[in-house]
Design an enzyme around this catalytic site. Structure first.
Site, PDB file in Angstrom:
ATOM      1  N   LEU A 174       0.909  -1.140  -0.090  1.00  0.00           N
ATOM      2  CA  LEU A 174      -0.010   0.195  -0.107  1.00  0.00           C
ATOM      3  C   LEU A 174       0.921   1.337  -0.046  1.00  0.00           C
ATOM      4  O   LEU A 174       0.496   2.338   0.522  1.00  0.00           O
ATOM      5  CB  LEU A 174      -0.843  -0.003   1.302  1.00  0.00           C
ATOM      6  CG  LEU A 174      -1.950  -1.017   1.189  1.00  0.00           C
ATOM      7  CD1 LEU A 174      -2.705  -0.858   2.505  1.00  0.00           C
ATOM      8  CD2 LEU A 174      -2.966  -0.995  -0.024  1.00  0.00           C
ATOM      9  N   CYS A 175       2.082   1.136  -0.786  1.00  0.00           N
ATOM     10  CA  CYS A 175       2.837   2.163  -0.681  1.00  0.00           C
ATOM     11  C   CYS A 175       3.198   2.545  -2.297  1.00  0.00           C
ATOM     12  O   CYS A 175       4.385   3.021  -2.588  1.00  0.00           O
ATOM     13  CB  CYS A 175       4.046   2.225  -0.058  1.00  0.00           C
ATOM     14  SG  CYS A 175       4.892   0.435  -0.278  1.00  0.00           S
ATOM     15  N   GLY A 176       2.352   2.458  -3.133  1.00  0.00           N
ATOM     16  CA  GLY A 176       2.457   2.583  -4.707  1.00  0.00           C
ATOM     17  C   GLY A 176       3.733   1.704  -5.148  1.00  0.00           C
ATOM     18  O   GLY A 176       3.693   0.602  -4.986  1.00  0.00           O
TER      19      GLY A 176
END
Length: 400
Positions: A174-176
């Site tokens: 969930l951090c690109g």
């Protein structure tokens, strides 16, 4: 008169009523009205039945529009909702609520990541005085020793036959593209060195990198988790593994691959050589710190370049309790420990910044999707009302 006489006993037996003979004409009119009302009720009920074949193409035109109801029978079994586009009105309403809840979650995750970025910033600032003092003492000792320092094992350059790559990734997603960029950088560097005939192995920091390279059976020397709050104890265990591998001759050079924190929307995968050290690089390399700011409700980052710490002046007549070479040799592991801790903190800050940006994009997309679904829901409601009006009108016309 004969047909009417047949219905009279039915009426009498139903209502237990025996009218006088003088009222026979009035009774006849009441009976006919009753039969008309009953026939109308039956026709109306049959017009609004839930059977799919109730309405067909034989329904008369309403306002010049024919074939309102298809021959396959598209009458709605549940009149509280109407099928429109990709779902029913109640399903669209439930999806709107789900999207709004998701938007709240992503907004909260963005704020949590911002708080952790500030904590990482404070950790970097807290270690800065120790780094400055260490750099100053090292520079003064190098100036005092001159060329003698080149004989230290950690400063000795030798022929490179094997390289150890230290790769820092995150423990969570969930951090690109933070983790994928770092993994691709590590793979590219590994293939570049092996193409030159140099043997490579990996020291992996972070669960995402560990999982990826273990599944592909890369040569892995050691693995470590990358927590959200790295400390000196974690950095010490990594630096000990690196130094022991280099001093024992198992590797000839150690390269560090990490994500350099530039801003909240920009991070760059970087490569630097950890071991062997360069005396000039240690004593002359500057530093920079970042500070998280907020203006008009928007987060930002201010970077500040720090000047190189001035080498400490040691007079020629100063007597050291220990040999200066031994002091330098003991300072180098401390310097390596500090550099690893700093890169861990910078990588964590880059991961959190990427998570902030990713959650911001998710919140914006959730808002846009909620607006689109609201429009579809309104269309569904309008279609339901229009459909019911058409059914009522068509049923009334069918009775004419």
């Amino acid at each position: 008169p004969i047909k009417i006489a047949r219905w009279m006993p039915v009426f009498h037996s139903t209502f237990n009523y025996e009218p006088p003979r003088s009222h026979s004409l009035l009774l006849l009119l009441v009976t006919m009205k009753f039969l008309f009302i009953a026939a109308t009720a039956i026709a109306t009920a049959s017009a609004f039945t839930t059977s799919p074949a109730t309405f067909t193409t034989s329904v008369p035109q309403v306002g010049g529009v024919s074939n309102v109801f298809s021959n396959e029978g598209n009458a709605h079994r549940n009149r509280r909702s109407t099928i429109v586009m990709d779902g029913k009105a109640n399903a669209i309403r439930d999806r709107i609520a789900t999207v709004n809840n998701t938007k709240k979650i992503t907004s909260a995750m963005k704020l949590v990541a911002a708080a952790k970025v500030r904590r990482a910033q404070d950790a970097v600032l807290a270690t800065r005085p120790f780094s400055e003092t260490l750099q100053s003492v090292f520079g003064g000792l190098i100036n005092r020793l001159g060329g003698e320092a080149a004989d230290l094992p950690l400063l000795t350059q030798r022929e490179v036959n094997k390289v150890t790559l230290v790769s820092i990734t995150g423990d969570r997603g969930l951090c690109g593209g933070y983790n994928s960029f770092m993994i691709k950088k590590t793979e590219a560097r590994y293939k570049e060195l092996t193409a030159q005939g140099i043997e490579c192995d990996l020291i992996l920091i972070g669960k995402k990198g560990i999982t990826y390279f273990q599944r592909r059976e890369y040569p892995i020397r050691a693995t470590y988790e990358c927590t959200q709050n790295p400390d000196s104890k974690q950095a010490l265990s990594i630096s000990e593994e690196i130094i022991n591998s280099f001093l024992s001759g198992e590797t000839d050079a150690v390269e560090l691959l990490y994500t350099k924190f530039l801003s909240l929307i920009s991070s760059t995968p970087s490569v630097r050589t950890l071991v062997p050290f360069s005396a000039s690089e240690i004593s002359q390399q500057g530093d920079e710190v970042f500070q998280l700011t907020s203006e008009n409700g928007d987060f930002g980052v201010e970077r500040k370049e720090l000047e190189v710490a001035e080498p400490q002046d040691f007079p020629n007549d100063m007597i050291f309790e220990q040999d200066p070479l031994q002091i330098v040799n003991s300072i180098l592991p401390l310097y390596l420990n500090g550099q690893i801790l700093r890169t861990l903190q910078e990588s964590v800050a880059s991961e959190l910044a990427a998570r902030m940006q990713s959650m911001q994009s998710a919140s914006d997309n959730a808002g846009a999707l909620s607006k689109q679904l609201s429009q579809e829901y309104n269309r569904a409601r309008q279609a339901a009302v229009t459909q019911e009006i058409l059914e009522i009108v068509s049923g009334a016309i069918a009775l004419e």
